[in-house]
Design a protein around this motif. Structure first.
Motif, mmCIF file in Angstrom:
data_model
loop_
_atom_site.group_PDB
_atom_site.id
_atom_site.type_symbol
_atom_site.label_atom_id
_atom_site.label_comp_id
_atom_site.label_asym_id
_atom_site.label_seq_id
_atom_site.Cartn_x
_atom_site.Cartn_y
_atom_site.Cartn_z
ATOM 1 N N THR A 118 -3.758 5.013 5.800
ATOM 2 C CA THR A 118 -3.134 3.872 5.038
ATOM 3 C C THR A 118 -3.875 2.970 4.322
ATOM 4 O O THR A 118 -4.859 3.353 4.199
ATOM 5 N N TYR A 119 -3.165 2.554 3.519
ATOM 6 C CA TYR A 119 -4.035 1.759 2.297
ATOM 7 C C TYR A 119 -4.462 0.475 3.181
ATOM 8 O O TYR A 119 -3.701 -0.836 2.287
ATOM 9 N N THR A 156 -3.576 10.539 4.480
ATOM 10 C CA THR A 156 -2.586 9.425 4.215
ATOM 11 C C THR A 156 -1.822 10.112 3.404
ATOM 12 O O THR A 156 -0.429 9.582 2.820
ATOM 13 N N THR A 157 -1.426 12.073 3.370
ATOM 14 C CA THR A 157 -0.654 12.486 3.288
ATOM 15 C C THR A 157 0.406 12.807 3.726
ATOM 16 O O THR A 157 1.921 13.039 3.718
ATOM 17 N N LEU A 159 1.580 10.087 4.893
ATOM 18 C CA LEU A 159 2.281 8.653 4.857
ATOM 19 C C LEU A 159 3.407 9.075 3.933
ATOM 20 O O LEU A 159 2.483 9.612 2.723
ATOM 21 N N SER A 164 3.844 4.765 1.373
ATOM 22 C CA SER A 164 2.772 4.986 0.448
ATOM 23 C C SER A 164 2.782 3.658 -0.423
ATOM 24 O O SER A 164 1.085 3.031 -0.309
ATOM 25 N N SER A 167 2.508 0.450 1.509
ATOM 26 C CA SER A 167 1.160 0.065 1.828
ATOM 27 C C SER A 167 0.204 -0.206 0.863
ATOM 28 O O SER A 167 -1.243 -1.296 0.672
ATOM 29 N N GLY A 168 0.381 0.573 -0.723
ATOM 30 C CA GLY A 168 -0.839 0.150 -1.385
ATOM 31 C C GLY A 168 -0.323 -1.168 -2.517
ATOM 32 O O GLY A 168 -1.321 -1.850 -2.895
ATOM 33 N N VAL A 206 0.999 8.917 -6.860
ATOM 34 C CA VAL A 206 1.149 9.049 -5.597
ATOM 35 C C VAL A 206 2.729 9.382 -5.493
ATOM 36 O O VAL A 206 3.198 9.983 -4.466
ATOM 37 N N PRO A 210 3.293 13.311 -3.988
ATOM 38 C CA PRO A 210 2.434 11.868 -3.046
ATOM 39 C C PRO A 210 1.579 13.893 -2.169
ATOM 40 O O PRO A 210 0.820 12.887 -1.622
ATOM 41 N N ARG A 216 -4.098 10.040 -5.186
ATOM 42 C CA ARG A 216 -4.759 9.451 -3.357
ATOM 43 C C ARG A 216 -6.034 8.871 -2.667
ATOM 44 O O ARG A 216 -6.077 7.820 -2.428
#
Length: 354
Positions: A118-119, A156-157, A159, A164, A167-168, A206, A210, A216
């Motif tokens: 994740t971010y 991260t894909t 997520l 996403s 998290s971003g 994203v 996604p 990403r």
């Protein structure tokens, strides 16, 4: 006026490359040397963890992970590491997984290799967090800083786009908070500004696709910069608010940060004009709040704490818990009255006002 500041850059090895996580992990484990490895990954990340760790010998696969790292979970994981004679921790997952590895490292001194999915950014900081009796405590300890971070945008894909985005935006909150946190300086502010630029560019990609690795990768790069800036600058008003809300009311971490961010930015902007200008420039906008709101609208971001578990009757207690945590260095004085207005607005999802 001459520049005068004190800055610390944390020492950490970073390996970045899409599709290279398993390869890079095997190389790092070999570089560190022989020993017993404990892989920490939630049940949700089990398939990814198995793929990433396929080229190393694993002594213990551990999946008892929970948000905000309850102390009971930390103690159980610590005991498991000692019982199996573990020499190296590998955490594969989001902030909760990294947080549990940090909890183990804090008492055992074991080194960590972090593989984020994740971010969240926890992998690039020496900050730990534990929750006990519905109260989240955070601290700083160099023992919990992972010695190596392995970034792979393909991971991260897993997520979904909605998570996403949240998290971003959590990563973006690290950047914004770093502009006026207690140890803010020109170096961590520059890292934070570049993090905002990368996240502002990457997250819409994203959202639109996604599976798009270019977006990403940008988001993951921005998330790393955000975490490095945060680790250097310290925890500001935004993070103090979110840590209290998450620990006391079990609110989801990323969504809480994504929701609260525009209100804190609006609250502090007028009192920190230089930081506001840098944030606005990173967004490519005339003003910081406008730039953030435009991105949030583009991303269909979370908008109200009432949608994520906060009850309106909890607001007075939350305000009291938060007040004592706000850094005295915050650009604008925080009072019970203006903090209540901020939390009420974030609860309802009303338009942030400067």
């Amino acid at each position: 006026m001459s520049l005068v500041f004190e800055h610390t850059t944390l020492g950490q090895r970073v390996l970045f490359g899409s599709g290279k996580a398993a390869e890079n992990l095997a190389a790092e484990v070999a570089r560190i040397g022989p020993g017993k490895v404990m892989v920490i990954a939630s049940e949700f990340e089990a398939v990814i963890a198995a793929a990433v760790s396929q080229n190393i010998e694993v002594t213990l696969m551990y999946d008892d992970v929970a948000p905000h790292v309850p102390i009971e979970k930390a103690d159980k994981a610590r005991a498991a590491a000692v019982r199996h004679g573990i020499d190296l921790l590998v955490c594969i997952g989001g902030g909760s997984t990294t947080g549990l590895a940090k909890a183990v490292a804090m008492t055992t001194g074991l080194p960590i290799i972090a593989v984020p999915t994740t971010y969240a950014g926890s992998e690039a900081t020496n900050v730990w967090g534990l929750t006990e009796a519905s109260r989240k405590t955070t601290g700083v300890d160099d023992k919990v800083l992972p010695i190596t971070v392995i970034y792979d945008a393909e991971l991260t894909t897993s997520l979904p786009a909605e998570l996403s985005v949240a998290s971003g935006l959590n990563a973006l909150a690290h950047c914004v908070d770093s502009m006026w946190a207690p140890r803010a300086d020109p170096i961590n502010q520059a890292l934070a500004a570049e993090g905002i630029r990368a996240l502002n560019q990457g997250l819409p990609l994203v959202k639109d696709d996604p599976e798009d690795l270019a977006g990403r990768e940008l988001a993951l790069y921005g998330a790393y910069l955000s975490a490095v800036a945060f680790a250097s600058a310290g925890s500001g008003m935004h993070h103090k608010i979110c840590h209290v809300l998450g620990g006391a009311y079990n609110l989801p971490h990323a969504q809480t940060h994504a929701t609260v961010l525009p209100y804190v930015l609006a609250f502090n902007s007028a009192a920190a004009p230089e930081a506001e200008r840098r944030i606005a420039a990173a967004f490519g906008s005339e003003d910081a709040v406008g730039g953030l709101n435009q991105l949030r609208e583009r991303l269909d971001a979370p908008t109200a704490l009432k949608n994520h578990g906060l009850a309106e009757e909890d607001i007075p207690e939350a305000v009291e818990l938060i007040l004592s945590q706000i850094p005295t260095s915050n650009p604008r004085a925080v009072t019970r009255e203006n903090l209540t207005v901020l939390i009420q607005a974030a609860f309802a999802g009303s338009v942030p006002e400067v």
